[in-house]
Design an enzyme around this catalytic site. Structure first.
Site, PDB file in Angstrom:
ATOM      1  CG  ASP A  49     -10.025 -11.571   0.506  1.00 50.45           C
ATOM      2  OD1 ASP A  49     -11.193 -11.993   0.532  1.00 50.45           O
ATOM      3  OD2 ASP A  49      -9.143 -12.063  -0.226  1.00 50.45           O
ATOM      4  CG  HIS A  82      -8.610  -3.553  -1.690  1.00 53.00           C
ATOM      5  ND1 HIS A  82      -9.665  -2.830  -2.207  1.00 53.00           N
ATOM      6  CD2 HIS A  82      -7.686  -2.631  -1.294  1.00 53.00           C
ATOM      7  CE1 HIS A  82      -9.390  -1.529  -2.126  1.00 53.00           C
ATOM      8  NE2 HIS A  82      -8.190  -1.394  -1.588  1.00 53.00           N
ATOM      9  CB  THR A  83      -6.169 -10.284  -2.185  1.00 53.30           C
ATOM     10  OG1 THR A  83      -6.469 -11.637  -1.864  1.00 53.30           O
ATOM     11  CG2 THR A  83      -4.656 -10.137  -2.357  1.00 53.30           C
ATOM     12  CG  HIS A  88      -1.151   5.375  -0.341  1.00 50.19           C
ATOM     13  ND1 HIS A  88      -1.872   6.035   0.633  1.00 50.19           N
ATOM     14  CD2 HIS A  88      -1.950   4.366  -0.770  1.00 50.19           C
ATOM     15  CE1 HIS A  88      -3.059   5.446   0.781  1.00 50.19           C
ATOM     16  NE2 HIS A  88      -3.119   4.428  -0.051  1.00 50.19           N
ATOM     17  CG  ASP A  89       6.460   6.899  -3.343  1.00 46.97           C
ATOM     18  OD1 ASP A  89       6.507   8.111  -3.050  1.00 46.97           O
ATOM     19  OD2 ASP A  89       7.372   6.310  -3.962  1.00 46.97           O
ATOM     20  CB  SER A 143      -8.804 -15.074   1.983  1.00 53.77           C
ATOM     21  OG  SER A 143      -7.736 -15.409   1.140  1.00 53.77           O
ATOM     22  CG  ASN A 194      -0.543   8.895   2.681  1.00 54.44           C
ATOM     23  OD1 ASN A 194      -1.068   7.955   2.096  1.00 54.44           O
ATOM     24  ND2 ASN A 194       0.091   9.869   2.054  1.00 54.44           N
ATOM     25  CG  ASP A 198       8.614  11.346  -5.646  1.00 53.91           C
ATOM     26  OD1 ASP A 198       7.814  10.684  -4.952  1.00 53.91           O
ATOM     27  OD2 ASP A 198       8.564  12.597  -5.737  1.00 53.91           O
ATOM     28  NE  ARG A 202      -3.743   2.117   2.597  1.00 54.59           N
ATOM     29  CZ  ARG A 202      -3.821   2.851   3.716  1.00 54.59           C
ATOM     30  NH1 ARG A 202      -3.095   2.524   4.774  1.00 54.59           N
ATOM     31  NH2 ARG A 202      -4.626   3.884   3.785  1.00 54.59           N
ATOM     32  N   PRO A 206      -6.806   7.819  -5.121  1.00 52.32           N
ATOM     33  CG  PRO A 206      -6.482   5.721  -6.079  1.00 52.32           C
ATOM     34  CD  PRO A 206      -5.768   6.997  -5.770  1.00 52.32           C
ATOM     35  CG  ASP A 235      -6.362 -15.767  -1.745  1.00 51.69           C
ATOM     36  OD1 ASP A 235      -6.953 -14.657  -1.835  1.00 51.69           O
ATOM     37  OD2 ASP A 235      -6.468 -16.493  -0.739  1.00 51.69           O
TER      38      ASP A 235
END
Length: 324
Positions: free
Chosen positions: A242, A191-192, A64-65, A245, A92, A72, A60, A160, A250
């Protein structure tokens, strides 16, 4: 599940063709820091072996970077008395794992002082963290330089959001030259694994349209289950992105979204577009794991090339949390 060597070779060839013009190449440090990747992997492995959930956090962080000012390393910079940095922007505040990057940087500096950027280290650590929890691996083209600007406001409006609809998501990704396929693939990978806080879904559960209702696009049974974990005032409890899981890289995320059990509105939004919906459906069973791993590797390479600084642009930070 490992990606076949032939597939990795094809991806590497694609990478070299696409990014050499930007000054990135897989063997950038071949002469100046030949031990780089082994040092990064060994140091990252020590953390992931103790706290596997850091893999999601580090992935993540890389995302985000790259979405703010490109890849950078600007997300790593700490705020000062006269500047509030990306790290302290609202989206953040839940980032973690900065100590991993700092430790890796320190280990690399001992071997190759002043040679390797924090931006490259973050890209390598994200890759290794995912592969260490049995996710895919991918070649990381190197040669990024570190940015010298980090602004909290840019992060607030440039990332986003979990409440975006599919039109907003597509536009956000397109602004970084990422396709609709990249959107659904990177959503799945991001998001898994990992967790979020109840505060991120409070409105979706308790006041979706301002009249005390829940998001009707969610499975009602899932809404009930989430309400048992998250009260209307709960800002700190942790929930799996998730369910069942969240520690495994996966395709279960896609099965979850297909059942209308995606945690965020941005997850549910993937069912409202023909292309993203088709990908979710196609990859909602374990037989699609190899296909997803290949797609994720390709999309991560593309994301890692967003607006990179090369040549004499930027700098090589001595420590990742501060501009030289």
């Amino acid at each position: 599940m490992a990606i076949p060597k032939l597939v990795l070779a094809c991806i590497l060839l694609f990478v070299l063709q696409q990014v050499n013009s930007q000054g990135l190449k897989a063997d950038f440090y071949k002469k100046t820091c030949p031990s780089l990747e082994s040092v990064v992997h060994a140091t990252t492995a020590r953390y992931i072996s103790r706290v596997p959930s850091l893999a999601a956090a580090l992935l993540r962080m890389h995302f985000h970077d790259c979405f703010i000012r490109g890849c950078d390393g600007s997300v790593l910079i700490s705020s000062t008395s006269n500047n509030t940095a990306e790290k302290d922007s609202i989206p953040n505040l839940s980032l973690r794992g900065f100590q991993v990057i700092d430790t890796v940087k320190s280990a690399v500096e001992k071997q190759c002082p002043g040679r390797v950027s924090c931006a490259d280290i973050l890209a390598l650590v994200a890759r290794d963290a995912v592969s260490l929890i049995n996710g895919p691996s991918w070649p990381v083209p190197l040669g990024r330089r570190d940015g010298r600007v980090s602004n909290a406001t840019e992060a607030l409006f440039g990332l986003p959001a979990p409440f975006f609809n599919v039109t907003q998501l597509i536009a956000s990704f397109a602004s970084k030259n990422l396709t609709v396929k990249d959107l659904v693939v990177l959503s799945g990978g991001g998001h898994t694994i990992g967790f979020s806080q109840c505060s991120t879904i409070r409105t979706r559960l308790y006041n979706f349209t301002g009249v005390g209702d829940s998001d009707p696009s969610m499975d009602p049974n899932y809404v009930s289950a989430l309400k048992r974990k998250c009260s209307p005032t709960d800002k700190t409890s942790i929930i799996q992105m998730d369910p069942g899981s969240s520690q495994f890289f996966d395709v279960n995320y896609y099965a979850t979204v297909e059942k209308r059990r995606g945690l965020f509105q941005s997850d549910a939004a993937l069912l409202t577009n023909n292309e993203t919906n088709a990908y979710v459906t196609k990859h909602s069973t374990s037989s699609a794991t190899s296909s997803f791993f290949k797609d994720f590797a390709t999309s991560m390479v593309k994301m890692g090339n967003i607006q990179v600084l090369t040549g004499s642009a930027g700098e090589i930070r001595r420590i990742c949390s501060a501009i030289n």
